[in-house]
Design a protein around this motif. Structure first.
Motif, short mmCIF file in Angstrom:
data_model
loop_
_atom_site.label_atom_id
_atom_site.label_comp_id
_atom_site.label_asym_id
_atom_site.label_seq_id
_atom_site.Cartn_x
_atom_site.Cartn_y
_atom_site.Cartn_z
N SER A 27 0.83 -1.21 0.00
CA SER A 27 0.00 0.00 0.00
C SER A 27 0.86 1.26 0.00
O SER A 27 0.34 2.37 -0.19
CB SER A 27 -0.92 0.01 1.22
N ILE A 28 2.17 1.11 0.20
CA ILE A 28 3.09 2.23 0.13
C ILE A 28 3.34 2.52 -1.34
O ILE A 28 3.97 1.75 -2.05
CB ILE A 28 4.43 1.91 0.84
N THR A 29 2.80 3.63 -1.81
CA THR A 29 2.87 3.93 -3.23
C THR A 29 3.33 5.37 -3.47
O THR A 29 3.31 6.22 -2.58
CB THR A 29 1.49 3.76 -3.90
N ALA A 30 3.73 5.62 -4.73
CA ALA A 30 4.05 6.97 -5.18
C ALA A 30 2.76 7.76 -5.38
O ALA A 30 1.67 7.18 -5.35
CB ALA A 30 4.84 6.89 -6.49
N PRO A 31 2.85 9.06 -5.60
CA PRO A 31 1.64 9.86 -5.83
C PRO A 31 0.76 9.33 -6.96
O PRO A 31 -0.47 9.51 -6.92
CB PRO A 31 2.20 11.25 -6.15
N ASP A 32 1.37 8.67 -7.96
CA ASP A 32 0.57 8.15 -9.07
C ASP A 32 0.08 6.73 -8.84
O ASP A 32 -0.52 6.12 -9.72
CB ASP A 32 1.35 8.21 -10.38
N GLY A 33 0.33 6.17 -7.64
CA GLY A 33 -0.14 4.83 -7.32
C GLY A 33 0.86 3.71 -7.58
O GLY A 33 0.59 2.55 -7.26
N GLU A 285 14.04 15.74 -7.58
CA GLU A 285 13.10 15.31 -8.61
C GLU A 285 12.61 13.89 -8.35
O GLU A 285 11.41 13.60 -8.46
CB GLU A 285 13.77 15.39 -9.99
N LEU A 286 13.52 13.02 -8.01
CA LEU A 286 13.16 11.63 -7.73
C LEU A 286 12.29 11.54 -6.48
O LEU A 286 11.32 10.78 -6.44
CB LEU A 286 14.41 10.78 -7.57
N SER A 287 12.64 12.31 -5.47
CA SER A 287 11.88 12.30 -4.24
C SER A 287 10.45 12.74 -4.48
O SER A 287 9.49 12.11 -3.99
CB SER A 287 12.55 13.20 -3.20
N ASP A 288 10.28 13.81 -5.24
CA ASP A 288 8.94 14.31 -5.54
C ASP A 288 8.16 13.33 -6.42
O ASP A 288 6.97 13.09 -6.19
CB ASP A 288 9.02 15.67 -6.24
N ARG A 289 8.83 12.77 -7.41
CA ARG A 289 8.16 11.86 -8.34
C ARG A 289 7.67 10.60 -7.66
O ARG A 289 6.57 10.10 -7.95
CB ARG A 289 9.14 11.49 -9.48
N TRP A 290 8.46 10.09 -6.72
CA TRP A 290 8.14 8.79 -6.13
C TRP A 290 7.70 8.86 -4.66
O TRP A 290 7.45 7.84 -4.04
CB TRP A 290 9.35 7.85 -6.26
N GLY A 291 7.63 10.05 -4.10
CA GLY A 291 7.16 10.18 -2.73
C GLY A 291 8.12 9.61 -1.71
O GLY A 291 7.72 8.85 -0.81
#
Length: 314
Positions: A27-33, A285-291
Motif C-alpha cells: 500500500s506504500i505507493t508513489a503519488p501516481d499509485g 526530482e526523484l523524491s517528488d516523483r516517487w514520494g
C-alpha cells in the motif's frame, strides 16, 4: 573492538530490496499509485545499517547477471527453478519496476553502486571484501556469503535473515558454532549438503552432520574427492565414501558454482560516504516523483552524522 576509522560496508542489495518488497506493505505507493515499498524499505534499511554500524565507506553491490552462464554451463540446475517463461528471473512485476528507481536514487545520493556483467552481486562482494584492506561488514540474508568470513582482516557478515532491525554480526567462530565447520569452508559444506534455493542437488544421503564431518576432515571438495578416489576408507563416516564417489560428476563442477568469485574486474567507483548528495537537484526530482521524502531524509541524516563524526575524529 574493531578500529572503525576506516571500515567498508558491502550491501547485498538484491537481498535487501527483496526483503523490503515482501516486508513493507504494498500500500506504500508513489503519488501516481506506483508501488514504492521496496524503494522506501531499502532506504530505511540503509539508514538503520549506517547508524548501527558506522561505516566510512559503502558499496551497494548489484546483480548485473542473476544467473551467470558460466555457472549454468557447469551446473544446468543452478537457479533453474527461478527462470520465468520468458527466460528471465521471476521477480514480481511490482518489484521489477522499482529496481531502476533504486539505482537512480543511489546514484543521485552518491552511494557507490557496482554491478559487473556476467557476475552476481555475491561475486562483486567477494572481490571487494578481499581487496578492501580494512574491516568489512557484508550485509546479506544469504548464507552463501558466510564463506567470505575472516577474522584476520576482519570480514564479518551482518546477517539479516530475521530482519535488518535484529541483524546479527557473524565471525568465523559464529559460523563454526552453528554448522560445525571452519568458518571459511561454508561453500564446501553447502556443495555437499545441497541448497534447493539455488538448485544445488548436493550429494544424495549426505546431510549437514556428514557434510560438516567431511569438510572438517578433508577441507576443500577437490581434496575430498581425491581422497575418496584413492580407495582408502579411513577418515570417512560409514558409507560416506561410496556416496561421494557416486556424486563425483557433480562434485567436479560444484566448487565453481558454489564459490563466490574473488577476481571480478571492477569498474571505477567512489565508495566514500558523502555529507551531501552527489546530485541534489536530481534527488529532489526523484523524491517528488516517487514520494520518498521521509525515507531519503532519514538516510541522508544518518550518512551526514557518520561523515561529520568521522571528520571530528580525524
Amino acid at each position: 573492538m574493531n578500529d572503525r576509522r576506516d571500515s567498508l560496508m558491502l550491501l547485498d542489495t538484491p537481498s535487501l530490496y527483496f526483503r523490503a518488497y515482501y516486508g513493507v506493505p504494498d500500500s506504500i505507493t508513489a503519488p501516481d499509485g506506483t508501488p514504492v515499498n521496496a524503494i522506501r524499505g531499502l532506504l530505511d534499511f540503509m539508514a538503520r545499517l549506517v547508524r548501527d554500524h558506522l561505516p566510512t565507506r559503502l558499496v551497494a553491490a548489484m546483480d548485473a547477471d542473476w544467473r551467470p552462464q558460466w555457472r549454468v554451463d557447469a551446473l544446468p540446475s543452478y537457479k533453474a527453478h527461478r527462470v520465468a517463461a520468458d527466460g528471465g528471473d521471476q521477480t514480481p512485476d511490482a518489484l521489477a519496476v522499482q529496481v531502476p528507481v533504486i539505482e537512480e536514487v543511489l546514484d543521485a545520493i552518491g552511494i557507490a553502486r557496482v554491478g559487473v556483467a556476467g557476475y552476481e552481486a555475491d561475486d562483486v562482494i567477494g572481490t571487494l571484501a578481499g581487496t578492501a584492506g580494512c574491516a568489512v561488514d557484508i550485509v546479506t540474508g544469504d548464507r552463501d556469503l558466510f564463506q567470505l568470513v575472516r577474522d584476520d582482516q576482519p570480514v564479518r557478515i551482518v546477517y539479516t535473515a530475521k530482519g535488518v532491525g535484529s541483524a546479527s554480526r557473524w565471525d568465523e567462530a559464529a559460523v563454526t558454532a552453528k554448522y560445525g565447520i571452519p568458518g571459511r569452508m561454508y561453500g564446501e559444506f553447502a556443495a555437499l549438503r545441497g541448497d534447493p534455493s539455488d538448485g544445488l542437488p548436493g550429494v544424495p544421503g549426505v546431510g549437514e552432520k556428514t557434510a560438516a564431518a567431511l569438510v572438517s576432515k578433508f577441507g576443500c571438495v577437490e581434496d575430498l574427492l581425491e581422497a575418496a578416489q584413492s580407495g582408502d576408507d579411513s577418515g570417512f563416516p560409514a558409507g560416506a565414501r561410496a556416496k561421494i564417489l557416486s556424486a563425483a560428476d557433480y562434485l567436479a563442477v560444484a566448487p565453481l558454482v558454489v564459490r563466490v568469485a574473488r577476481d571480478v574486474p571492477m569498474p571505477a567507483y567512489d565508495d566514500r560516504l558523502r555529507a551531501t548528495p552527489k546530485d541534489p537537484q536530481r534527488l529532489v526530482e526523484l523524491s517528488d516523483r516517487w514520494g520518498l521524502d521521509s525515507a531519503l531524509n532519514r538516510l541522508l541524516s544518518a550518512v551526514q552524522q557518520v561523515v561529520e563524526s568521522q571528520a571530528t575524529a580525524e
